[in-house]
Write an enzyme that holds these catalytic residues in place. Structure first.
Site, PDB file in Angstrom:
ATOM      1  N   LYS A  36       0.841  -1.209   0.000  1.00 28.67           N
ATOM      2  CA  LYS A  36       0.000   0.000   0.000  1.00 28.67           C
ATOM      3  C   LYS A  36       0.870   1.251   0.000  1.00 28.67           C
ATOM      4  O   LYS A  36       0.636   2.188  -0.762  1.00 28.67           O
ATOM      5  CB  LYS A  36      -0.907  -0.016   1.241  1.00 28.67           C
ATOM      6  CG  LYS A  36      -1.543   1.318   1.575  1.00 28.67           C
ATOM      7  CD  LYS A  36      -2.447   1.231   2.777  1.00 28.67           C
ATOM      8  CE  LYS A  36      -1.893   1.758   4.061  1.00 28.67           C
ATOM      9  NZ  LYS A  36      -1.579   3.177   4.137  1.00 28.67           N
ATOM     10  N   ASN A  37       1.890   1.245   0.860  1.00 30.00           N
ATOM     11  CA  ASN A  37       2.672   2.470   1.043  1.00 30.00           C
ATOM     12  C   ASN A  37       3.659   2.737  -0.091  1.00 30.00           C
ATOM     13  O   ASN A  37       4.319   3.778  -0.101  1.00 30.00           O
ATOM     14  CB  ASN A  37       3.392   2.453   2.399  1.00 30.00           C
ATOM     15  CG  ASN A  37       2.401   2.607   3.549  1.00 30.00           C
ATOM     16  OD1 ASN A  37       1.214   2.884   3.317  1.00 30.00           O
ATOM     17  ND2 ASN A  37       2.867   2.435   4.781  1.00 30.00           N
ATOM     18  N   ARG A  62      -4.447   9.905   4.453  1.00 29.88           N
ATOM     19  CA  ARG A  62      -3.280  10.735   4.729  1.00 29.88           C
ATOM     20  C   ARG A  62      -2.436  10.945   3.457  1.00 29.88           C
ATOM     21  O   ARG A  62      -1.899  12.020   3.202  1.00 29.88           O
ATOM     22  CB  ARG A  62      -2.458  10.018   5.815  1.00 29.88           C
ATOM     23  CG  ARG A  62      -1.081  10.539   6.056  1.00 29.88           C
ATOM     24  CD  ARG A  62      -1.067  11.643   7.063  1.00 29.88           C
ATOM     25  NE  ARG A  62       0.285  12.101   7.319  1.00 29.88           N
ATOM     26  CZ  ARG A  62       0.591  13.195   7.948  1.00 29.88           C
ATOM     27  NH1 ARG A  62      -0.365  13.975   8.418  1.00 29.88           N
ATOM     28  NH2 ARG A  62       1.830  13.551   8.137  1.00 29.88           N
ATOM     29  N   CYS A  80      -5.652   7.704   9.400  1.00 30.51           N
ATOM     30  CA  CYS A  80      -5.861   7.151  10.736  1.00 30.51           C
ATOM     31  C   CYS A  80      -5.624   8.208  11.812  1.00 30.51           C
ATOM     32  O   CYS A  80      -4.677   8.984  11.712  1.00 30.51           O
ATOM     33  CB  CYS A  80      -4.894   5.998  10.975  1.00 30.51           C
ATOM     34  SG  CYS A  80      -5.322   4.528  10.054  1.00 30.51           S
ATOM     35  N   ARG A 104      -0.841  14.639  13.373  1.00 34.43           N
ATOM     36  CA  ARG A 104      -0.019  14.205  12.229  1.00 34.43           C
ATOM     37  C   ARG A 104       0.143  15.419  11.333  1.00 34.43           C
ATOM     38  O   ARG A 104      -0.475  15.537  10.287  1.00 34.43           O
ATOM     39  CB  ARG A 104      -0.654  13.038  11.495  1.00 34.43           C
ATOM     40  CG  ARG A 104      -0.598  11.755  12.277  1.00 34.43           C
ATOM     41  CD  ARG A 104      -1.210  10.607  11.523  1.00 34.43           C
ATOM     42  NE  ARG A 104      -0.293   9.993  10.575  1.00 34.43           N
ATOM     43  CZ  ARG A 104      -0.633   8.962   9.813  1.00 34.43           C
ATOM     44  NH1 ARG A 104      -1.832   8.451   9.878  1.00 34.43           N
ATOM     45  NH2 ARG A 104       0.236   8.434   8.968  1.00 34.43           N
ATOM     46  N   ASP A 121       3.747  19.987   8.527  1.00 35.98           N
ATOM     47  CA  ASP A 121       4.677  21.117   8.490  1.00 35.98           C
ATOM     48  C   ASP A 121       5.969  20.807   7.728  1.00 35.98           C
ATOM     49  O   ASP A 121       6.473  21.643   6.974  1.00 35.98           O
ATOM     50  CB  ASP A 121       4.999  21.593   9.922  1.00 35.98           C
ATOM     51  CG  ASP A 121       5.515  20.462  10.813  1.00 35.98           C
ATOM     52  OD1 ASP A 121       5.055  19.316  10.645  1.00 35.98           O
ATOM     53  OD2 ASP A 121       6.374  20.719  11.669  1.00 35.98           O
TER      54      ASP A 121
END
Ligand code: UD1
Length: 420
Positions: A22-23, A92, A116, A121, A124
């Site tokens: 997934k990532n 995200r 999530c 989270r 910046d």
């Protein structure tokens, strides 16, 4: 709303083919924005987050077609449109479209990302990094509006090795012909996979897998063919399921080297694990004993995403184990829920002390995040009697066919519709 009905305890036997990561898939899907042409991406999991990324691409006028486990994406006629919260708010990783749109169009407007609820989270580091590359970014209510009249050559120092920020820099720099250097870069395998994809499109990238990456982009990146690496967290999930429930599993199309710390913990706990190039076999025949304390760290340390599933695997192990979370501040929601099944867990700030218990009893539990949800599935499979797990939408964001795979291994698990 959907829930899992699970009856336990159960042992797991059989084979599982691990899906693409997934990532990796998510940043690579964002990276197709840079290519003025066609990409063919293999080993893309069918999960909600990938579906969301595809919807964003289609909304931007890309042609997206699934062919089995591959995606064909044509971004030739991409249009830069503001992306609103109904799409960006679902995950995200939507923040990665900020860097990608900056790279292709020099402009972007995107609602703040979702994902999530693992504590604060912030983004910046992403924003500071893109500003160092020449972007001007305004935060307008729930939206980021970026313009980049000129790209600047820059050396960007990340104070923490943020995975997403490293990826966003690579994406923004992917079309820039001068050198961008990232110092303090994240070293996760998924970053190496994104870098390999960008290299195929024409970028020159050095230092991949180290904390100092340099990239010289290419003005008109070409479309390409790429196969996404195996999902190391899905791999860890099935290994932990077998460890907790007992049984024997062989996982194919995966790579043990990607999850060495998880395998070390499971071997310490008493599981027998053997691996070759493309498979991992786990045998968990008897009671487990607790491994040394677990401290989550950036790669190559113990992955924060595998912390919940290892905790679930050890709920009935003999002894005690301390889990310390150093990446996210609220990453123990599953611990409270595991107590409802009879787990003996004590939470103190960024630590959970797990003491093994003889047996777990089925109950209703609620998943509040993706990996915590998978961990609760593993816990319920070990519990005596029926459990009902709500919040499965979180699990669907990141697991392809979890309940079907587990059923094929002998688990009694089915998705049911319940009234909210
Ligand atoms: C990625 C993974 C996620 C994994 C995490 C850590 C994806 C889609 N998600 O998330 O599964 O758990 O890496 O391995 O790849 N931070 C800031 N400011 C920022 C960015 C991050 O303070 O601008 C902090 C975060 O709050 C967190 C830490 O840095 O405490 C690490 O976050 P990061 O590595 O950026 O994680 P993600 O990219 O969000």
């Amino acid at each position: 709303m959907q829930a899992y009905e699970i009856a336990g305890p159960t042992r797991l036997f059989g084979e599982v083919t691990i899906h693409g990561a997934k990532n990796s898939a998510l940043p690579i899907l964002a990276a197709t924005v840079l290519c003025r042409g066609r990409c063919f991406l293999r080993n893309i999991p069918e999960i909600e987050d990938v579906h969301t990324a595809c919807l964003i691409l289609q909304y931007l006028n890309a042609e997206v077609r699934r062919q089995g486990n591959a995606l064909y994406i044509d971004t030739t006629y991409l249009k830069n449109r503001p992306i609103d919260g109904t799409l960006a708010g679902k995950m995200r990783a939507s923040i990665l479209f900020l860097g990608a749109l900056m790279g292709r169009f020099g402009e972007a407007s995107i609602a703040l990302p979702g994902g999530c609820p693992l504590g604060k989270r912030p983004v910046d580091l992403h924003l500071c990094a893109l500003e160092r590359l020449g972007a001007q970014i305004e935060v307008q209510e729930d939206r980021l509006v970026l313009t980049c009249p000129f790209f600047c050559a820059a050396e960007i120092r990340l104070p923490i090795p943020s995975v997403g920020a490293t990826e966003n820099i690579l994406l923004a720099a992917g079309c820039v012909e001068h050198e961008t250097v990232i110092v303090g870069a994240a070293r996760e395998p998924e970053i190496c996979d994104l870098a390999e994809f960008l290299q195929k499109t024409g970028a020159v990238i050095r230092g991949v897998g180290t904390d100092r990456i340099s990239i010289i982009g290419c003005r008109r990146p070409a479309g390409t063919i790429h196969t996404v690496i195996p999902d190391r967290i899905e791999t860890a999930t099935y290994l932990c399921a077998a460890a907790g429930c007992g049984g024997e599993l062989t996982l194919y199309q995966t790579d043990a080297k990607l999850i060495t710390p998880v395998i070390d913990s499971l071997e310490h706990a008493g599981c027998r694990i053997e691996s070759e190039a493309e498979y991992i076999k786990i045998c968990a025949s008897g009671g487990l004993s607790m491994p040394p304390d677990v401290v989550t760290m950036p790669y190559p340390g113990f992955p924060t995403d595998a912390q919940p599933v290892l905790m679930a695997a050890l709920l009935r192990a003999e002894g005690a184990c301390r889990f310390r979370e150093t990446i996210f501040e609220h990453r123990f929601c599953h611990a409270e829920q595991m107590k409802r099944l009879g787990g003996n867990l004590t939470q103190n700030a960024d630590e959970v002390l797990l003491r093994g218990t003889d047996k777990l009893i089925g109950n209703s539990v609620n998943a509040q995040d993706l990996r915590g949800g998978a961990a609760l599935v593993i816990a319920c499979l070990q519990a005596e009697g029926k459990s009902l797990l709500t919040g499965v939408k979180h699990v669907d964001r990141g697991y392809d066919n979890l309940e079907k795979n587990l059923s094929a291994l002998g688990a009694i698990i089915k998705k049911v519709e319940i009234s909210p």
